[in-house]
Design a protein around this motif. Structure first.
Motif, mmCIF file in Angstrom:
data_model
loop_
_atom_site.group_PDB
_atom_site.id
_atom_site.type_symbol
_atom_site.label_atom_id
_atom_site.label_comp_id
_atom_site.label_asym_id
_atom_site.label_seq_id
_atom_site.Cartn_x
_atom_site.Cartn_y
_atom_site.Cartn_z
ATOM 1 N N UNK A 40 95.506 44.800 -87.804
ATOM 2 C CA UNK A 40 96.051 45.263 -89.074
ATOM 3 C C UNK A 40 95.653 44.325 -90.211
ATOM 4 N N UNK A 41 95.648 43.033 -89.942
ATOM 5 C CA UNK A 41 95.241 42.073 -90.960
ATOM 6 C C UNK A 41 93.779 42.274 -91.350
ATOM 7 N N UNK A 42 92.932 42.522 -90.369
ATOM 8 C CA UNK A 42 91.526 42.782 -90.676
ATOM 9 C C UNK A 42 91.358 44.059 -91.499
ATOM 10 N N UNK A 43 92.116 45.098 -91.165
ATOM 11 C CA UNK A 43 92.055 46.351 -91.923
ATOM 12 C C UNK A 43 92.558 46.127 -93.349
ATOM 13 N N UNK A 44 93.656 45.382 -93.495
ATOM 14 C CA UNK A 44 94.162 45.075 -94.837
ATOM 15 C C UNK A 44 93.125 44.328 -95.655
ATOM 16 N N UNK A 45 92.448 43.362 -95.023
ATOM 17 C CA UNK A 45 91.406 42.605 -95.719
ATOM 18 C C UNK A 45 90.261 43.510 -96.151
ATOM 19 N N UNK A 46 89.878 44.452 -95.288
ATOM 20 C CA UNK A 46 88.787 45.370 -95.615
ATOM 21 C C UNK A 46 89.178 46.291 -96.768
ATOM 22 N N UNK A 47 90.417 46.776 -96.766
ATOM 23 C CA UNK A 47 90.890 47.638 -97.856
ATOM 24 C C UNK A 47 90.902 46.867 -99.164
ATOM 25 N N UNK A 48 91.323 45.603 -99.124
ATOM 26 C CA UNK A 48 91.305 44.772 -100.328
ATOM 27 C C UNK A 48 89.882 44.518 -100.806
ATOM 28 N N UNK A 49 88.968 44.345 -99.866
ATOM 29 C CA UNK A 49 87.570 44.114 -100.234
ATOM 30 C C UNK A 49 86.987 45.335 -100.938
ATOM 31 N N UNK A 50 87.305 46.532 -100.454
ATOM 32 C CA UNK A 50 86.810 47.764 -101.083
ATOM 33 C C UNK A 50 87.420 47.936 -102.471
ATOM 34 N N UNK A 51 88.716 47.644 -102.600
ATOM 35 C CA UNK A 51 89.384 47.751 -103.888
ATOM 36 C C UNK A 51 89.781 49.180 -104.233
ATOM 37 N N UNK A 52 90.225 49.353 -105.462
ATOM 38 C CA UNK A 52 90.693 50.663 -105.939
ATOM 39 C C UNK A 52 89.490 51.496 -106.360
#
Length: 369
Positions: A40-52
């Motif tokens: 989940x932490x890795x997925x959260x990091x990836x979502x943050x990397x992609x951004x809005x």
């Protein structure tokens, strides 16, 4: 799990199971499945990397429309009940309110629990479609009981849609934009505005004035409101499928152990909107396999053990159990206050002699068309 993680994924050369996060997770000491938490932490990091992205903007609008539908259905039964009462002369005038809230409750429980079993995507698309169909049918109700039934069924779809709107949106949101969940409340007011405009367009011009002369033929206004509202909701349900084309949320896929689809979904969003995404399948697989105890094979996933597994997770530790209880209790108080204020307070005040002014649909001296 911590949805407030703000860090980026591991840089090349770093161990793939390294998890970096800046925020403080209140439930960090209550992790039950360390493999799932790490993924989940890795997925959260990836979502943050992609951004809005524009994809998130579309989600905000179309999920917000669904949020407005719940508000629309709740207010709609209140708006039309006066004219329906004149036509049907029921023995219990607040029956529609009870029907609406029973539907909301059962819909939230059914779709909220089943979304963890059948997936977010299917429940997200189907619940709003169900609401639209029964909203249209409610306008053709021949009596008070049937009207209450279809109001309940319409609210069943809307109530389930409400919980999925925020859940689906949150599971795609970068941490720095999660304040948009609070802004979703603005769509609630829009739903009530739309319901009021539909009522304003039809009820004054197509309604009877008193019970003695009220028939279906001269009291079509409240039915037109249901038809129009149902058609509006139906259009929204179609837009969800054609505009967003929602894929299953990455966090649901993680819990299912579908690591390859997690990477596919996130990289698909990133590539379409020209954003970086360094998450790889090896990073997820190196962390291990997500274990889901007490769950049978895929063709038996609707078994009671599957439901018990998800409910047990809400009380897996003392701190998580306290958090779950407090959240439920807060919503219980909100759910209690809302109908008390909107339905029973006017009845109570009227029983104590309060005057609510002119209750006629037309001004003195005017005649109904």
């Amino acid at each position: 799990m911590d949805d407030s993680t703000n860090s980026l994924p591991n840089s090349p050369g770093e161990p793939s199971n390294r998890i970096s996060h800046d925020g403080f997770d209140l439930l960090s000491k209550d992790i039950v499945d360390p493999v799932l938490a790490a993924k989940m932490h890795l997925v959260n990091n990836a979502i943050d990397e992609i951004g809005f992205t524009p994809y998130h903007a579309r989600l905000f609008c179309l999920n917000g429309f669904g949020y407005a539908v719940d508000s629309l259905i709740t207010l709609l039964q209140s708006i039309i009940s006066g004219q329906a009462i004149l036509e049907f002369q029921p023995s219990y005038s607040t029956g529609l309110t009870i029907a609406a809230y029973v539907g909301m409750l059962t819909g939230a429980l059914f779709w909220g629990l089943s979304a963890d079993i059948i997936g977010r995507r299917f429940a997200f698309n189907v619940s709003l479609f169900i609401s639209s169909i029964f909203t249209i049918i409610a306008g053709a109700s021949p009596n008070w009981v049937v009207l209450g039934l279809f109001v309940c069924l319409s609210a069943f779809g809307a109530g389930g849609n409400l919980v999925l709107d925020t859940a689906v949106f949150l599971e795609y949101l970068p941490s720095r934009h999660q304040w948009l969940i609070t802004l979703m409340a603005a769509w609630w007011g829009l739903g009530q505005l739309i319901a009021g405009l539909f009522a304003w367009a039809f009820i004054p011009n197509y309604s009877c004035a008193d019970a003695a002369s009220c028939t279906r033929e001269n009291n079509q206004g409240w039915r037109y409101v249901w038809y129009t509202s149902g058609a509006f909701v139906f259009v929204l349900s179609i837009l969800r499928v054609t505009v967003i084309r929602l894929q299953e949320t990455p966090k649901y896929l993680v819990t299912e152990g579908n690591d390859d689809r997690v990477v596919c979904v996130l990289r698909g969003i990133a590539e379409k909107h020209h954003r970086p995404c360094t998450l790889t399948l090896n990073q997820l697989q190196d962390l291990g396999t997500t274990v889901r105890p007490n769950c049978g094979p895929k063709n038996k996933r609707l078994a009671l053990s599957e439901l018990n597994f998800h409910l047990h997770g809400l009380y897996s530790t003392r701190r998580i159990g306290i958090s779950t209880t407090l959240i439920w209790f807060s919503w219980l108080l909100i759910g209690l206050a809302y109908p008390l204020y909107n339905v029973f307070l006017p009845i109570y005040l009227k029983s104590r002699g309060a005057s609510f002014g002119q209750t006629s649909l037309i001004s003195p001296g005017e005649t109904m068309p």
